[in-house]
Write an enzyme that holds these catalytic residues in place. Structure first.
Site, PDB file in Angstrom:
ATOM      1  N   ARG A  47      41.130  -0.336   0.233  1.00 13.79           N
ATOM      2  CA  ARG A  47      40.981  -1.615   0.944  1.00 13.79           C
ATOM      3  C   ARG A  47      40.577  -1.400   2.404  1.00 13.79           C
ATOM      4  NH1 ARG A  47      45.712  -5.466  -1.793  1.00 13.79           N
ATOM      5  NH2 ARG A  47      44.338  -6.163  -3.477  1.00 13.79           N
TER       6      ARG A  47
ATOM      7  N   LYS B  79      49.355 -10.302 -22.422  1.00 10.93           N
ATOM      8  CA  LYS B  79      49.848 -11.613 -22.850  1.00 10.93           C
ATOM      9  C   LYS B  79      48.829 -12.728 -22.697  1.00 10.93           C
ATOM     10  CE  LYS B  79      54.732 -10.742 -22.009  1.00 10.93           C
ATOM     11  NZ  LYS B  79      55.912 -11.148 -21.261  1.00 10.93           N
TER      12      LYS B  79
ATOM     13  N   GLY C 105      43.833  -5.688 -11.462  1.00 13.04           N
ATOM     14  CA  GLY C 105      44.451  -4.372 -11.241  1.00 13.04           C
ATOM     15  C   GLY C 105      44.282  -3.376 -12.370  1.00 13.04           C
TER      16      GLY C 105
ATOM     17  N   GLY D 256      44.649 -11.474  -7.820  1.00 10.65           N
ATOM     18  CA  GLY D 256      44.928 -12.905  -7.996  1.00 10.65           C
ATOM     19  C   GLY D 256      43.729 -13.786  -7.721  1.00 10.65           C
TER      20      GLY D 256
END
Length: 397
Positions: free
Chosen positions: A37, A198, A355, A378
């Protein structure tokens, strides 16, 4: 269809430039353990400094919950940043008030200063207008280069843009341009690969994608929920049986939108969840009751490669199997390498993020070969879900 202003539109010489960056890097024993980053924001910092701007960096670190916490100070990052940048980076022990103000007043053109963690103030996450105006008082221009924080309406990502002329930094610009090629205005056919454990965490994502893509490959643990909803027995596999109706609704929505759903035809199964556990490949309608699906099988991999060959655009989020355990990484590695090969020949625009996806692509050695790999978990997911991102919306011209 660029709707936002970039550094090309900004007057920077002699200006105090508040630059929002993402320095929320992994740390171990007080040292930065992955500088990805940091590396990504260097081009924007260098460009502003070279143009004679005074670079004032705003960033958060961890979740200090609106109070100073020495364990979440950005001070150790200033030295690493200076090292990578090749010039000294000053540090202010607060991001607003007399301490910050005094140091900013002494800056020269081309200087770089890192302010302390914005989240040490409750006004940051509350997007408090008073806190945003305190931050704005330190600068003449606002540049946001933190796409990964753009899904949050915080003072340093959204509030500041209400006070100052606002621009996208180069990393933000690259991300937005890549995303536009991915789903907003893609070359067709578009294929999406969605994996992960999921369905529950990706319902909005799947509902948005079936309206936008021509083929949707579903892998990982979430594929088991779709197989079970179709009436297959998945043995002891990870499966959200209570979401069978949701899975069927998504399949119906795909059918009415003309989107093909590609589910596994065969699977690699094992009796225990560990690396190199004894495994076998079976058809999905023949999964033993005492076994669990840990990867898609070779027939499914060939079918996925066929869809990648047909596609002009590929959007990828989530692995196809338990990629952190050999040999259950095989399908993800094969699909990733195939996508990279197609991208290298210029036949495919490939955009990936999230990720686990980034880890899997690094493991396959192809992260550099895809068109764009987003490190913005996100924010990338919310963009794929079709949601507006506050930190991007405020930059629109």
């Amino acid at each position: 269809m660029q709707q936002f202003k970039t550094l090309d539109d900004a007057e920077l010489a002699g200006k105090r430039v508040l630059l929002r960056v993402d320095l929320n890097v992994p740390m171990q024993d007080g040292k930065v353990s992955d500088a990805t980053r940091i590396e990504r924001v260097l081009p924007t910092i260098r460009e502003i400094a070279a143009a004679g701007g005074r670079v004032i960096l705003l960033a958060h670190f961890g979740r200090p919950k609106g109070k100073p916490n020495p364990e979440m100070s950005l001070e150790p990052i200033a030295a690493v940043l200076g090292d990578r940048l090749g010039q000294p980076v000053g540090f202010a022990e607060d991001c607003v008030g007399p301490v910050a103000d005094g140091i900013v007043q002494n800056m020269q053109d081309g200087d770089v200063l890192l302010l302390e963690n914005t989240r040490f103030h409750a006004g940051e996450e509350a997007n408090d207008p008073e806190f945003a105006s305190q931050l704005a008082a330190l600068g003449d221009v606002y540049v946001n280069d933190a796409f990964s924080a753009a899904h949050r309406a915080h003072a340093s990502t959204e509030g500041l843009a209400q006070h100052l002329p606002s621009y996208a930094g180069r990393t933000m610009q690259a991300e937005l341009e890549a995303l536009e090629k991915g789903l907003d205005a893609p070359a067709r056919p578009v294929v999406a690969i969605v994996g992960g454990a999921k369905v529950s965490s990706k319902i909005d994502l799947l509902q948005n994608l079936v309206k936008k893509v021509d083929g949707l490959v579903i892998g990982g643990g979430m594929a088991n929920t779709f197989l079970a909803a179709r009436g297959e027995s998945v043995g002891k596999s990870l499966c959200e049986h209570d979401l069978a109706d949701t899975a069927r609704d998504i399949m119906l929505a795909a059918a009415s939108a003309g989107c093909a759903i590609i589910l596994p035809e065969d699977a690699v199964v094992a009796r225990e969840f560990k690396a190199n556990a004894p495994s076998e490949t079976v058809a999905v309608n023949a999964v033993p009751e005492d076994a669990m699906i840990l990867d898609v099988g070779p027939k499914t991999v060939e079918r996925i490669k066929g869809w990648i060959d047909r596609a002009k655009t590929l959007v990828w989020n989530g692995p196809l199997g338990a990629f952190e355990l050999t040999p259950f990484d095989a399908a993800t590695m094969a699909a990733a390498q195939h996508a990279a090969e197609r991208t290298r020949t210029g036949a495919l625009v490939s955009v990936a993020g999230g990720g686990d996806t980034v880890s899997a692509l690094n493991q396959a050695g192809v992260a550099e070969a895809l068109t764009y790999v987003s490190t913005a978990g996100g924010a990338f997911l919310e963009w794929m879900e079709g949601k507006p991102l506050p930190g991007v919306e405020v930059l629109k011209a």
